[in-house]
Design a protein around this motif. Structure first.
Motif, PDB file in Angstrom:
ATOM      1  N   LEU A  55       8.892   7.241  -2.779  1.00 38.24           N
ATOM      2  CA  LEU A  55       7.568   6.626  -2.739  1.00 38.24           C
ATOM      3  C   LEU A  55       7.601   5.203  -3.289  1.00 38.24           C
ATOM      4  O   LEU A  55       6.886   4.320  -2.786  1.00 38.24           O
ATOM      5  CB  LEU A  55       6.569   7.481  -3.518  1.00 38.24           C
ATOM      6  N   LEU A  56       8.420   4.958  -4.298  1.00 38.28           N
ATOM      7  CA  LEU A  56       8.547   3.604  -4.840  1.00 38.28           C
ATOM      8  C   LEU A  56       9.186   2.667  -3.819  1.00 38.28           C
ATOM      9  O   LEU A  56       8.775   1.502  -3.690  1.00 38.28           O
ATOM     10  CB  LEU A  56       9.366   3.623  -6.125  1.00 38.28           C
ATOM     11  N   VAL A  57      10.181   3.169  -3.103  1.00 38.57           N
ATOM     12  CA  VAL A  57      10.802   2.355  -2.055  1.00 38.57           C
ATOM     13  C   VAL A  57       9.777   2.003  -0.981  1.00 38.57           C
ATOM     14  O   VAL A  57       9.695   0.860  -0.516  1.00 38.57           O
ATOM     15  CB  VAL A  57      12.005   3.109  -1.437  1.00 38.57           C
ATOM     16  N   ILE A  58       8.972   2.985  -0.571  1.00 37.47           N
ATOM     17  CA  ILE A  58       7.928   2.727   0.429  1.00 37.47           C
ATOM     18  C   ILE A  58       6.909   1.730  -0.109  1.00 37.47           C
ATOM     19  O   ILE A  58       6.472   0.819   0.601  1.00 37.47           O
ATOM     20  CB  ILE A  58       7.245   4.048   0.831  1.00 37.47           C
ATOM     21  N   TYR A  59       6.525   1.889  -1.381  1.00 35.10           N
ATOM     22  CA  TYR A  59       5.476   1.050  -1.967  1.00 35.10           C
ATOM     23  C   TYR A  59       5.915  -0.407  -2.077  1.00 35.10           C
ATOM     24  O   TYR A  59       5.162  -1.318  -1.734  1.00 35.10           O
ATOM     25  CB  TYR A  59       5.106   1.590  -3.336  1.00 35.10           C
ATOM     26  N   PHE A  60       7.134  -0.646  -2.544  1.00 40.77           N
ATOM     27  CA  PHE A  60       7.568  -2.015  -2.825  1.00 40.77           C
ATOM     28  C   PHE A  60       8.247  -2.697  -1.643  1.00 40.77           C
ATOM     29  O   PHE A  60       8.407  -3.907  -1.643  1.00 40.77           O
ATOM     30  CB  PHE A  60       8.530  -2.034  -4.020  1.00 40.77           C
ATOM     31  N   TRP A  61       8.628  -1.930  -0.639  1.00 41.67           N
ATOM     32  CA  TRP A  61       9.355  -2.562   0.456  1.00 41.67           C
ATOM     33  C   TRP A  61       8.787  -2.212   1.818  1.00 41.67           C
ATOM     34  O   TRP A  61       8.281  -3.072   2.532  1.00 41.67           O
ATOM     35  CB  TRP A  61      10.836  -2.166   0.407  1.00 41.67           C
TER      36      TRP A  61
ATOM     37  N   VAL B 105      -0.421  14.035  -4.371  1.00 41.35           N
ATOM     38  CA  VAL B 105       0.049  12.664  -4.609  1.00 41.35           C
ATOM     39  C   VAL B 105       0.544  12.060  -3.303  1.00 41.35           C
ATOM     40  O   VAL B 105       0.235  10.899  -2.976  1.00 41.35           O
ATOM     41  CB  VAL B 105       1.162  12.652  -5.674  1.00 41.35           C
ATOM     42  N   LEU B 106       1.306  12.841  -2.543  1.00 45.63           N
ATOM     43  CA  LEU B 106       1.797  12.367  -1.243  1.00 45.63           C
ATOM     44  C   LEU B 106       0.643  12.104  -0.292  1.00 45.63           C
ATOM     45  O   LEU B 106       0.660  11.115   0.455  1.00 45.63           O
ATOM     46  CB  LEU B 106       2.754  13.408  -0.658  1.00 45.63           C
TER      47      LEU B 106
ATOM     48  N   GLN C  43      -6.949  10.755   7.667  1.00 39.86           N
ATOM     49  CA  GLN C  43      -7.568  11.857   6.933  1.00 39.86           C
ATOM     50  C   GLN C  43      -7.145  13.195   7.503  1.00 39.86           C
ATOM     51  O   GLN C  43      -6.932  14.160   6.759  1.00 39.86           O
ATOM     52  CB  GLN C  43      -9.100  11.713   6.979  1.00 39.86           C
ATOM     53  N   HIS C  44      -6.991  13.263   8.815  1.00 45.88           N
ATOM     54  CA  HIS C  44      -6.636  14.528   9.457  1.00 45.88           C
ATOM     55  C   HIS C  44      -5.222  14.949   9.071  1.00 45.88           C
ATOM     56  O   HIS C  44      -4.985  16.093   8.668  1.00 45.88           O
ATOM     57  CB  HIS C  44      -6.750  14.387  10.971  1.00 45.88           C
ATOM     58  N   ILE C  45      -4.272  14.020   9.179  1.00 47.27           N
ATOM     59  CA  ILE C  45      -2.891  14.344   8.837  1.00 47.27           C
ATOM     60  C   ILE C  45      -2.716  14.453   7.331  1.00 47.27           C
ATOM     61  O   ILE C  45      -2.013  15.338   6.831  1.00 47.27           O
ATOM     62  CB  ILE C  45      -1.934  13.293   9.433  1.00 47.27           C
ATOM     63  N   GLY C  46      -3.377  13.556   6.578  1.00 49.44           N
ATOM     64  CA  GLY C  46      -3.240  13.586   5.123  1.00 49.44           C
ATOM     65  C   GLY C  46      -3.747  14.879   4.510  1.00 49.44           C
ATOM     66  O   GLY C  46      -3.186  15.368   3.523  1.00 49.44           O
ATOM     67  N   SER C  47      -4.782  15.470   5.089  1.00 48.11           N
ATOM     68  CA  SER C  47      -5.353  16.684   4.517  1.00 48.11           C
ATOM     69  C   SER C  47      -4.428  17.888   4.643  1.00 48.11           C
ATOM     70  O   SER C  47      -4.559  18.852   3.876  1.00 48.11           O
ATOM     71  CB  SER C  47      -6.696  16.997   5.182  1.00 48.11           C
ATOM     72  N   ILE C  48      -3.499  17.853   5.593  1.00 49.39           N
ATOM     73  CA  ILE C  48      -2.617  19.011   5.783  1.00 49.39           C
ATOM     74  C   ILE C  48      -1.322  18.886   4.985  1.00 49.39           C
ATOM     75  O   ILE C  48      -0.570  19.869   4.899  1.00 49.39           O
ATOM     76  CB  ILE C  48      -2.273  19.223   7.270  1.00 49.39           C
ATOM     77  N   LEU C  49      -1.036  17.730   4.392  1.00 45.65           N
ATOM     78  CA  LEU C  49       0.223  17.554   3.675  1.00 45.65           C
ATOM     79  C   LEU C  49       0.359  18.508   2.484  1.00 45.65           C
ATOM     80  O   LEU C  49       1.401  19.172   2.346  1.00 45.65           O
ATOM     81  CB  LEU C  49       0.388  16.092   3.228  1.00 45.65           C
TER      82      LEU C  49
END
Length: 226
Positions: free
Chosen positions: A130-136, A36-37, A52-58
């Motif tokens: 994640l909601l704080v990041i999404y809405f603000w 999800v992250l 994609q490179h950083i996201g794949s290692i999360l």
């Protein structure tokens, strides 16, 4: 003697086999939230580096931290051994943008929290973040930058820097000098500018080249360090 016996009991406490089903449930929740992250980072991040490179290692990072916590929390001796191992190993991963570091730390927090067994607390807090990041924080009107780094190279020593800035100031809202080098072989100036909305970079280049035909300009976003 009693102290030695107590220390042995503390070190051996929890050294037995962990409960398999709760551990697996925590592990799958950690992986789920890791993906999800990852998806959230790829969709909402303003990072200019390879998402994609950083996201794949999360998710993998969360899973590895989970494994480390599950192993060391069952034994005081293993915990002390981990401290010694981390004092020897150095991690030198270059991360160019602070936003990438935030997501990496969030992935580590997932592994720590689920590894410690705090499923509900970690899930609720991560969802709130994640909601704080999404809405603000991921609002494009807030995060979008109009600052640029401008690098000017010119070889004519008879052309002063003040003369060039007079031309540039007609096309920008603000200008800040970061660095300037002068020498016999040429001159270089690095500035941070906020261009006017109705001014194109081509017009700035053309005006500067009218002063010195050897002028070379480079533009890139100010939030990058390339």
């Amino acid at each position: 003697m009693d102290k030695m016996t107590l220390l042995n009991e503390i070190m051996l406490r929890g050294a037995g086999e962990l409960d398999l089903i709760p551990t697996l449930m925590n592990f799958f929740m950690c992986l789920l939230m890791g993906f999800v992250l990852r998806d959230f980072y790829i969709r909402r991040s303003f990072s200019l580096t390879g998402k994609q490179h950083i996201g794949s290692i999360l998710p993998i990072l969360s899973a590895v931290v989970f494994l480390v916590i599950v192993v060391v929390k069952s034994s005081l001796a293993l915990s002390l051994g981990l401290v010694g191992a981390l004092s020897i190993v150095r991690f030198r991963t270059p991360v160019k943008e602070p936003e990438d570091l935030v997501y990496l730390f969030l992935a580590i927090a997932l592994g720590l929290g689920y590894g410690a067994g705090h499923i509900l607390t970690v899930t609720a807090l991560v969802v709130i973040i994640l909601l704080v990041i999404y809405f603000w924080l991921s609002n494009k009107n807030i995060s979008m930058t109009n600052e640029y780094n401008m690098v000017i190279d010119w070889s004519d020593n008879n052309v002063s820097f003040d003369h060039l800035t007079q031309v540039i100031q007609q096309a920008v809202q603000s200008l800040k000098l970061v660095r300037m080098d002068r020498g016999k072989s040429g001159n270089t100036a690095v500035m941070v500018i906020v261009p006017n909305e109705d001014i194109t970079f081509d017009s700035v280049v053309n005006k500067l080249q009218e002063i010195d035909s050897s002028v070379k300009l480079s533009f890139f976003e100010a939030k990058t360090n390339w």
